[in-house]
Enzyme design. Structure first.
Site, PDB file in Angstrom:
ATOM      1  N   SER A   1      50.924  33.025  37.503  1.00  0.00           N
ATOM      2  CA  SER A   1      50.638  31.954  38.579  1.00  0.00           C
ATOM      3  C   SER A   1      51.565  31.329  39.398  1.00  0.00           C
ATOM      4  O   SER A   1      52.251  32.164  40.264  1.00  0.00           O
ATOM      5  CB  SER A   1      50.172  30.811  37.754  1.00  0.00           C
ATOM      6  OG  SER A   1      49.266  29.836  38.364  1.00  0.00           O
TER       7      SER A   1
ATOM      8  N   HIS B   1      45.721  34.095  41.227  1.00  0.00           N
ATOM      9  CA  HIS B   1      44.354  33.326  41.119  1.00  0.00           C
ATOM     10  C   HIS B   1      43.330  33.826  42.067  1.00  0.00           C
ATOM     11  O   HIS B   1      42.611  33.354  42.850  1.00  0.00           O
ATOM     12  CB  HIS B   1      44.455  31.980  40.793  1.00  0.00           C
ATOM     13  CG  HIS B   1      45.073  31.335  40.026  1.00  0.00           C
ATOM     14  ND1 HIS B   1      44.744  31.294  38.748  1.00  0.00           N
ATOM     15  CD2 HIS B   1      46.456  30.849  39.915  1.00  0.00           C
ATOM     16  CE1 HIS B   1      45.775  30.478  37.792  1.00  0.00           C
ATOM     17  NE2 HIS B   1      46.736  30.131  38.713  1.00  0.00           N
TER      18      HIS B   1
ATOM     19  N   GLU C   1      43.455  36.730  38.053  1.00  0.00           N
ATOM     20  CA  GLU C   1      43.532  36.150  36.673  1.00  0.00           C
ATOM     21  C   GLU C   1      43.675  37.303  35.666  1.00  0.00           C
ATOM     22  O   GLU C   1      42.968  38.329  35.856  1.00  0.00           O
ATOM     23  CB  GLU C   1      42.730  35.052  36.441  1.00  0.00           C
ATOM     24  CG  GLU C   1      42.919  33.835  37.410  1.00  0.00           C
ATOM     25  CD  GLU C   1      41.932  32.465  37.234  1.00  0.00           C
ATOM     26  OE1 GLU C   1      41.156  32.867  36.358  1.00  0.00           O
ATOM     27  OE2 GLU C   1      42.208  31.422  37.920  1.00  0.00           O
TER      28      GLU C   1
END
Lengths: 265, 265
Positions: A123, A165, A192
């Protein structure tokens, strides 16, 4: 030889990704340094310590650089300098860039990777890795002037811009915008629970349950970004998009993709 | 040895700046390639051809790369490859990055400079030179989240972020913002009719009628950028500002400034 660079798109669930990272870092001899600086959750470092320890590494230790002055801690720098793998957690990539940027920690991370140590980030940790970092932006698949905010990242590679994401937060537009400003880098949009393992030879192979979207501006003939007004759509002609999932490979220099099915033939 | 990098803050009037650039490019043997891509005025290239020819250089020729396909023109690339100096005009830096980015022209400019050829740029041409480019932003001296838009530039140096028309357009805030995102680079805010001559040893000396504002984030203790909301002021503790004018020098590695008066002593 440069170490592996491993951006992960967030929401990491697949144990195979962690196992592969540990194997690249030395398996049961691995010494993993975890940097939870991006996160605001106080137990994020301990969470990843447990995950790595459960896999039987030699050592796994979290260093929560919370202030810029923490980045001069000689004991922490020494442990980090002996690490055989580094893992950057999720959170805010601007915490990483504004706390670590220009400090001995950022310099040491570049040196470690240049000397062969693999660095993985999930992330925010994935966004921070490249020279040009997406700080934040808007959702949507149409590129628009001003929809992406960029700044300097860690600088492990200036060939790629990583977004994460990717499918889940509808981020194609902001990655297209970043590349329209300067069609130099390649865009890597990582879903993800998915990882792009970028090898020392700049071949990327993909693991996990999602896909990696590679945006290649090499053959862009035209883009309107210099003439469009902020908020307006950007016209782009000739951006090449490649979407690959687990088992497929892509070379960042030759731009050759080998889909998993073709690999298996 | 790397060639000189010479950002000029726009509104170039001082003949001494042009004369010094020509001297670094070989004096009466200089072959100056002019790139007016940033400009939308059709006679910008011819204007600078006359300026350089009047100074008695061996050759001065403008190459107006208007489309990305122009950047594959083998005759133009050959002339550019033999240039002993390159001059980028003003206009829009996003035209430079979006038209030249990722093409053989951008690659050749980096190679020329790496091999000793001086590259000067005024206004947009100055902004484009560094790895991290300010694309556009708001006026004002207080840094605020989101007031600066950045993207990848030409990449002659990743140590500096250049801003131009600096004092005249009140741009301290956007340069502070860029550095608050990642306190890694040094900011160079170059006034109009002023040049920062960055030597192969990364010592900068200043010419012209204005000043160069050097923003050094090396000792930043804290900045709030990761917590502030877009539009809000950014808190920064410990940014170091140095303002120097003609005859003064500053080293980008040691951060030592030598003001002109001290040089003369």
């Amino acid at each position: 030889m440069r170490g592996w660079i491993i951006p992960i798109g967030g929401k990491l669930m697949s144990p195979a990704i962690i196992e592969r990272f540990i194997a690249l870092a030395g398996g049961d001899q691995a010494r993993i340094a975890i940097i939870p600086t991006a996160s605001s959750e106080p137990d994020m470092g301990a969470y990843y310590e447990r995950i790595f320890q459960r896999q039987g590494v030699r050592a796994a230790k979290a260093f929560n650089f919370e202030r810029r002055s923490d980045c001069d801690d000689q004991d922490w720098l020494q442990w980090l300098g002996d690490a055989t793998g580094v893992f950057l957690t999720g959170g805010s990539q601007l915490k990483l860039s504004s706390i670590l940027g220009g400090t001995p920690v950022a310099r040491l991370l570049r040196e470690l990777n240049a000397n062969g140590v693999p660095i993985a980030g999930t992330s925010a940790g994935a966004a921070y890795m490249s020279e040009h970092m997406i700080a934040w932006g808007d959702e949507g698949s149409t590129p628009r002037v001003g929809m992406v905010h960029m700044c300097a990242g860690l600088g492990l590679s200036n060939r790629i811009i990583v977004d994460q994401h990717f499918r889940q937060r509808d981020r194609l537009g902001r990655l297209l915008t970043a590349l329209a400003y300067n069609p130099f880098c390649l865009g890597l949009g990582v879903d993800e629970d998915t990882a792009a393992f970028i090898g020392p030879d700049d071949t990327v192979d993909i693991m996990g349950t999602g896909a990696v979207t590679i945006v290649d501006p090499t053959h862009v003939e035209y883009c309107s970004v210099a003439h469009a007004v902020p908020g307006e759509p950007i016209e782009v002609v000739g951006m090449r998009i490649t979407v690959l999932s687990a088992g497929s490979t892509y070379n960042l220099h030759t731009h050759v993709a080998v889909p998993a099915a073709a690999c298996a033939v």
